[in-house]
Design a protein around this motif. Sequence first.
Motif, PDB file in Angstrom:
ATOM      1  N   UNK A 144       2.462   3.663  -1.951  1.00  0.00           N
ATOM      2  CA  UNK A 144       3.073   2.405  -2.401  1.00  0.00           C
ATOM      3  C   UNK A 144       3.888   1.840  -1.243  1.00  0.00           C
ATOM      4  N   UNK A 145       3.771   0.530  -1.029  1.00  0.00           N
ATOM      5  CA  UNK A 145       4.515  -0.147   0.039  1.00  0.00           C
ATOM      6  C   UNK A 145       5.315  -1.278  -0.584  1.00  0.00           C
ATOM      7  N   UNK A 187      -0.710  -3.680   5.858  1.00  0.00           N
ATOM      8  CA  UNK A 187      -0.893  -2.650   4.824  1.00  0.00           C
ATOM      9  C   UNK A 187      -2.371  -2.277   4.710  1.00  0.00           C
ATOM     10  N   UNK A 188      -2.696  -0.993   4.773  1.00  0.00           N
ATOM     11  CA  UNK A 188      -4.106  -0.580   4.738  1.00  0.00           C
ATOM     12  C   UNK A 188      -4.704  -0.668   3.334  1.00  0.00           C
ATOM     13  N   UNK A 189      -5.999  -0.853   3.295  1.00  0.00           N
ATOM     14  CA  UNK A 189      -6.723  -0.884   2.020  1.00  0.00           C
ATOM     15  C   UNK A 189      -6.498   0.418   1.264  1.00  0.00           C
ATOM     16  N   UNK A 190      -6.472   0.295  -0.052  1.00  0.00           N
ATOM     17  CA  UNK A 190      -6.259   1.451  -0.906  1.00  0.00           C
ATOM     18  C   UNK A 190      -4.815   1.647  -1.324  1.00  0.00           C
ATOM     19  N   UNK A 191      -3.904   0.881  -0.733  1.00  0.00           N
ATOM     20  CA  UNK A 191      -2.479   0.985  -1.066  1.00  0.00           C
ATOM     21  C   UNK A 191      -2.133   0.063  -2.227  1.00  0.00           C
ATOM     22  N   UNK A 192      -0.968   0.317  -2.805  1.00  0.00           N
ATOM     23  CA  UNK A 192      -0.356  -0.613  -3.755  1.00  0.00           C
ATOM     24  C   UNK A 192       0.818  -1.277  -3.052  1.00  0.00           C
ATOM     25  N   UNK A 193       0.837  -2.598  -3.035  1.00  0.00           N
ATOM     26  CA  UNK A 193       1.875  -3.359  -2.349  1.00  0.00           C
ATOM     27  C   UNK A 193       2.741  -4.080  -3.368  1.00  0.00           C
ATOM     28  N   UNK A 194       4.039  -3.812  -3.347  1.00  0.00           N
ATOM     29  CA  UNK A 194       4.989  -4.500  -4.219  1.00  0.00           C
ATOM     30  C   UNK A 194       5.611  -5.658  -3.436  1.00  0.00           C
ATOM     31  N   UNK A 195       5.438  -6.856  -3.956  1.00  0.00           N
ATOM     32  CA  UNK A 195       6.006  -8.056  -3.347  1.00  0.00           C
ATOM     33  C   UNK A 195       7.266  -8.434  -4.112  1.00  0.00           C
ATOM     34  N   UNK A 196       8.429  -8.295  -3.469  1.00  0.00           N
ATOM     35  CA  UNK A 196       9.695  -8.646  -4.133  1.00  0.00           C
ATOM     36  C   UNK A 196      10.302  -9.916  -3.543  1.00  0.00           C
ATOM     37  N   UNK A 202      -4.618 -12.073   1.879  1.00  0.00           N
ATOM     38  CA  UNK A 202      -4.532 -11.568   3.251  1.00  0.00           C
ATOM     39  C   UNK A 202      -4.797 -10.067   3.349  1.00  0.00           C
ATOM     40  N   UNK A 203      -4.811  -9.377   2.203  1.00  0.00           N
ATOM     41  CA  UNK A 203      -4.964  -7.918   2.228  1.00  0.00           C
ATOM     42  C   UNK A 203      -6.033  -7.478   1.225  1.00  0.00           C
ATOM     43  N   UNK A 204      -7.287  -7.825   1.456  1.00  0.00           N
ATOM     44  CA  UNK A 204      -8.343  -7.363   0.549  1.00  0.00           C
ATOM     45  C   UNK A 204      -8.379  -5.846   0.501  1.00  0.00           C
ATOM     46  N   UNK A 205      -8.567  -5.329  -0.706  1.00  0.00           N
ATOM     47  CA  UNK A 205      -8.560  -3.876  -0.866  1.00  0.00           C
ATOM     48  C   UNK A 205      -7.198  -3.297  -1.179  1.00  0.00           C
ATOM     49  N   UNK A 206      -6.164  -4.140  -1.180  1.00  0.00           N
ATOM     50  CA  UNK A 206      -4.806  -3.710  -1.530  1.00  0.00           C
ATOM     51  C   UNK A 206      -4.446  -4.297  -2.887  1.00  0.00           C
ATOM     52  N   UNK A 250      18.220   0.125 -18.809  1.00  0.00           N
ATOM     53  CA  UNK A 250      17.353  -0.620 -19.708  1.00  0.00           C
ATOM     54  C   UNK A 250      17.012  -2.019 -19.253  1.00  0.00           C
ATOM     55  N   UNK A 251      17.445  -2.419 -18.061  1.00  0.00           N
ATOM     56  CA  UNK A 251      17.122  -3.758 -17.553  1.00  0.00           C
ATOM     57  C   UNK A 251      15.604  -3.939 -17.500  1.00  0.00           C
ATOM     58  N   UNK A 252      15.108  -5.033 -18.038  1.00  0.00           N
ATOM     59  CA  UNK A 252      13.682  -5.328 -17.986  1.00  0.00           C
ATOM     60  C   UNK A 252      13.280  -5.847 -16.613  1.00  0.00           C
ATOM     61  N   UNK A 253      12.200  -5.297 -16.075  1.00  0.00           N
ATOM     62  CA  UNK A 253      11.708  -5.695 -14.759  1.00  0.00           C
ATOM     63  C   UNK A 253      10.295  -6.249 -14.920  1.00  0.00           C
ATOM     64  N   UNK A 254      10.133  -7.568 -14.873  1.00  0.00           N
ATOM     65  CA  UNK A 254       8.787  -8.147 -15.012  1.00  0.00           C
ATOM     66  C   UNK A 254       7.887  -7.748 -13.849  1.00  0.00           C
ATOM     67  N   UNK A 255       6.613  -7.490 -14.165  1.00  0.00           N
ATOM     68  CA  UNK A 255       5.625  -7.127 -13.165  1.00  0.00           C
ATOM     69  C   UNK A 255       4.361  -7.942 -13.410  1.00  0.00           C
ATOM     70  N   UNK A 256       3.825  -8.560 -12.362  1.00  0.00           N
ATOM     71  CA  UNK A 256       2.556  -9.275 -12.450  1.00  0.00           C
ATOM     72  C   UNK A 256       1.575  -8.653 -11.464  1.00  0.00           C
ATOM     73  N   UNK A 257       0.397  -8.304 -11.947  1.00  0.00           N
ATOM     74  CA  UNK A 257      -0.604  -7.726 -11.065  1.00  0.00           C
ATOM     75  C   UNK A 257      -1.884  -7.443 -11.819  1.00  0.00           C
ATOM     76  N   UNK A 258      -2.953  -7.281 -11.080  1.00  0.00           N
ATOM     77  CA  UNK A 258      -4.250  -6.970 -11.666  1.00  0.00           C
ATOM     78  C   UNK A 258      -4.524  -5.471 -11.519  1.00  0.00           C
ATOM     79  N   UNK A 259      -5.159  -4.895 -12.517  1.00  0.00           N
ATOM     80  CA  UNK A 259      -5.488  -3.475 -12.445  1.00  0.00           C
ATOM     81  C   UNK A 259      -4.379  -2.605 -13.014  1.00  0.00           C
TER      82      UNK A 259
END
Length: 205
Positions: free
Chosen positions: A59-60, A76-85, A108-112, A132-141
Motif C-alpha cells: 500500500x502506498x 508507483x509500480x503495478x500491483x500496488x494499492x495507492x491511497x490518494x489523500x 497515470x498508473x494503469x495496474x494500480x 469511530x470517526x467515519x472515513x469515506x473511501x472511493x475506489x474500484x475493486x
Amino acid sequence: MRIGILGNGLMAEALGGQWVRAGHEVMIGGRSLDRAAEVAKRVGAAAGSLEEAAAYGEVVLLAVPAEVAVEVAALVPAGSTLIDCTNSIDHRDFTLAQPRTAELIAAAVPGVQVVKAFNSAADLVWSDPPAGLGVPMCGDGDLELVAELVRDLGCEPVYAGGLRRATLLEATAVLAIGIWVGGGDVRGMFPPLARAFGSVSPDQP
C-alpha cells in the motif's frame, strides 16, 4: 503490512505515525532525503527517496501537494494499492482547482488500484482521530486493505462508491474546508439517516 508514504509533510507524519503504532512497517519517502529522515525518525519509520517508498509497500499513501500528485503517483509500480489523500483547493474561493484528481491519478498508473481516502480531514485530526470517526473511501475493486488501515486508527471505513465518485468526495472536503475557514461549523450538517430520508431505504431506487 508494508506501507510506503510519498511525501514528508504533516499528513505523512500524522498517518505514518498512527500506522507505525499499529504495528505496520512504514517508509517515508521524499525528494529531500534529510527531511524524509527527520519525519521518519519522529514516527519510528524507515526513510528513503520517493522511488524507494513507492516500491516499498503493498500500500502506498500519496501525501504530496495536489498539483504534483499525478507526476509523483507515476512512480508507483503495478500491483500496488495507492491511497490518494490529496485535495486540489483553489484558496481564492475554496473551490476545486482541479476536479477528478483521483481519476487523473488512476489514468497515470494503469495496474494500480487507486482509492480516495483520508482527504476529508486535516493532519491534526489524523494525529489523534476521535474513536469511530467515519472515513469515506472511493475506489474500484477490493478496498479491504484500505479499510484495515482506517480501522487501525480507531475509525470506521465508509464505502462511498467507485472511483468516479471520488470527485464528489473531493468537492465535499473542499466545501467543508471553506465553511470552516469562514467560521462555520459543519458537524451538524448531516442528520440521522431515518430523519434525512424518512422511510426510504438507501437501497431503493
